[in-house]
Design an enzyme around this catalytic site. Structure first.
Site, short mmCIF file in Angstrom:
data_model
loop_
_atom_site.label_atom_id
_atom_site.label_comp_id
_atom_site.label_asym_id
_atom_site.label_seq_id
_atom_site.Cartn_x
_atom_site.Cartn_y
_atom_site.Cartn_z
N ARG A 168 33.65 38.84 41.07
CA ARG A 168 34.07 39.28 42.39
C ARG A 168 32.86 39.57 43.27
O ARG A 168 31.77 39.86 42.77
CB ARG A 168 34.91 40.57 42.28
CG ARG A 168 36.26 40.35 41.61
CD ARG A 168 36.98 41.67 41.41
NE ARG A 168 36.29 42.51 40.43
CZ ARG A 168 36.58 43.78 40.20
NH1 ARG A 168 37.53 44.37 40.90
NH2 ARG A 168 35.94 44.47 39.28
N ALA A 200 41.51 46.54 42.71
CA ALA A 200 42.10 46.41 41.38
C ALA A 200 43.31 47.32 41.21
O ALA A 200 43.85 47.42 40.12
CB ALA A 200 41.05 46.72 40.32
#
Length: 557
Positions: free
Chosen positions: A94, A273
């Site tokens: 990411r 997340a």
């Protein structure tokens, strides 16, 4: 001892064209952003459709603690370890958000001798992806408010607008605002707010999109609010989807950089997340699988959130099947799960470790018995860890039929990841998984939630508050009951109570709110108040970041 940024600056990066060539990427697909980073044309993936996919390896972790686990560092070090063993490998990560970079957490480019570079660029503006996402998000907000101002043909209820503006910065002042003030020509007054850019649904949409066409369709499905008669209003209804896609056409292209040891790294996207799925983009992951015999990626938070969403949402939507899972743990973190304070972690304490290790064992059991995937535990060894503590972990994991490998990638880079690399290669080549999901899409929203609570968290069941029951009924009526669920709960516990460490049991998870991310394609289930706009700490990291006359940055970590 050198800091992370000093280590990163001590290594001279290779030309990104060299990295691309070694990864089998023709120069015609490479769009240079200087000499050390590039975007890759989307045609690379479509032109590679006949190439076989490499093995996909997921790196996840135990439930996070302030003692730290080192998931990104392990991911990078494992890739470098495989590279040292002569394997064609790529890593998919990411992108960092500016909020944590300037706040408390710092960047997300790894640590020690297991980093992706140029770490300063990756942790700051990089190739502008997050700016493009913020621009698309705020264009939609502007068009929404303009529609209401210009007569509100869609009959939008200003009290039921769900779309927020965003900025990629920790700024608590913007959580709740009142805008449109100053008289009739300055808009329609209403309550509003900001999310941090990584919490925008557009980030989740970009990371799940498979093409520009798919991106546009997903953007068009985003629900921005509801009419006075409770009908959803979408970005397509506002005719915003085309312009938003135009802003995002380059951001959709994956970014190529390198590790300190020259392993190709695809760093692209970064959804929350919690309210989203916490994984890098599908396009970057699939590109890594085409360019390497092994593609190593990670997912945010512990395995109960990150790995669960990677497997039940991302893999399901993208048609991916992992070959192996690495579960990262530290002795220090496990002792915190056993009740020790952070100040007490330096001394051997097998009793605390015995109380804390059920957390690791539950995560291991979930990967092995629920998802039916081969796994290995990677222990980031600290100098204070004793042989007795390491032996204790090895023995407990062996009882579950899972190997434990010590990892020293922070201190030694790829050399410290070779043993882990050998075990992961063995798992991929010798042990065949039987990948299954934790729930079926065909079940109801409540049944999906209950399956996760019982199978993954170890809880007894769920308690759905009346407001959430009403929301579930409304979403079911709109046809959103057959999509994956994205659980938004504390990352610090298997339960919805962050004080319950280790592997709690006998608890019930309370469902407070349920909403839909229609563009991303999942239902978000909130078990508490999830912060989508963080604030800065009393002494933010930004105070220690500086740049000299030559442009050399210091203070990033």
């Amino acid at each position: 001892m050198m800091t992370d940024i000093e280590i990163a600056q001590s290594v001279t990066p290779r030309s990104i064209l060299e990295i691309a060539k070694e990864a089998g990427i023709d120069e015609k697909y490479v769009e240079l952003y200087g000499n050390t980073k590039a975007k890759l044309d989307l045609s690379l993936l479509s032109d590679s459709k006949d190439k076989s996919d490499g093995k996909l390896i997921l790196v996840t972790a135990i439930t996070p603690t302030p003692a730290g686990e080192g998931k990104t560092t392990t991911t990078i070090g494992l890739a470098d370890g495989m590279h040292r063993l002569g394997k064609r490998v790529a890593v998919a990560l990411r992108e960092p958000s500016l909020g944590p970079v300037f706040g408390v957490k710092g960047g997300a480019a790894g640590g020690g001798w297991a980093q992706v570079i140029p770490m300063e660029d990756i942790n700051l503006h990089f190739t502008g992806d997050f700016h493009a996402i913020g621009a698309a998000n705020n264009l939609l907000a502007a068009m929404l408010d303009n529609h209401i101002y210009q007569g509100n043909a869609l009959n939008i209820d200003p009290r039921r607008i769900t779309w927020k503006r965003c900025v990629d910065m920790n700024d608590r002042q913007l959580r709740f605002v009142t805008d449109g003030l100053g008289g009739r020509v300055n808009g329609v007054p209403r309550e509003d707010g900001y999310d941090i850019t990584v919490a925008s649904e557009i980030m989740a949409v970009l990371c799940l999109a498979s093409s520009i066409t798919d991106l546009k369709e997903r953007l068009g499905r985003i629900i921005v609010g509801y009419t006075y008669d409770e009908k959803p209003v979408t970005a397509k209804d506002l005719k915003a989807d085309g312009a938003m896609t135009a802003l995002l056409k380059d951001a959709l292209k994956p970014n190529l950089v390198q590790t300190l040891e020259g392993t190709p790294a695809f760093v692209h996207g970064g959804p929350f997340a919690n309210i989203a799925h916490g994984c890098n983009s599908v396009i970057a992951t699939k590109t890594a699988m085409k360019m390497g015999d092994y593609a190593i990626t990670e997912a945010g938070f512990g395995a109960d959130l990150g790995a669960e969403k990677f497997l039940d949402i991302k893999c399901r939507m993208a048609g991916l099947t992992p070959s192996a899972v690495v579960i990262v743990a530290t002795v220090r973190a496990l002792k915190m799960h056993g009740g020790l304070a952070k100040t007490e972690l330096g001394s051997e304490n097998l009793e605390a470790l015995e109380r804390g290790i059920p957390n690791l064992l539950r995560h291991v059991s979930n990967i092995k018995n629920v998802y039916k995937l081969p796994s290995v535990v990677a222990v980031n060894r600290f100098p204070t860890d004793t042989d007795a503590e390491i032996s204790f972990i090895i023995e407990k994991c062996r009882e579950l039929g899972v190997n434990v490998v010590l990892s020293t990638v922070w201190a030694e880079g790829g050399r410290g990841g070779e043993e882990l690399a050998r075990e992961v290669i063995r798992l991929c080549e010798e042990e065949k998984g039987d990948f299954t999901f934790a729930y079926d899409l065909d079940t109801t929203i409540e049944e999906k939630i209950e399956a996760l609570v019982k199978k993954i968290y170890g809880g007894d069941g769920i308690s759905v508050l009346p407001a959430a029951k009403k929301q579930i009924a409304a979403l079911t009526a709109l046809g959103f009951d057959k999509v994956p669920v994205c659980m938004a709960k504390t990352q610090y516990s298997f339960s919805d109570d962050q004080t319950k460490l280790g592997a709690p049991s006998g608890f019930t998870v309370t469902i407070k709110n349920v909403k839909v991310s229609a563009g991303a394609g999942f239902v978000v289930v909130l078990t508490g108040d999830i912060m989508t706009m963080p604030g800065l700490p009393k002494s933010p990291a930004a105070e220690r970041i500086d740049v000299d006359e030559s442009g050399k940055i210091t203070g990033l970590f």
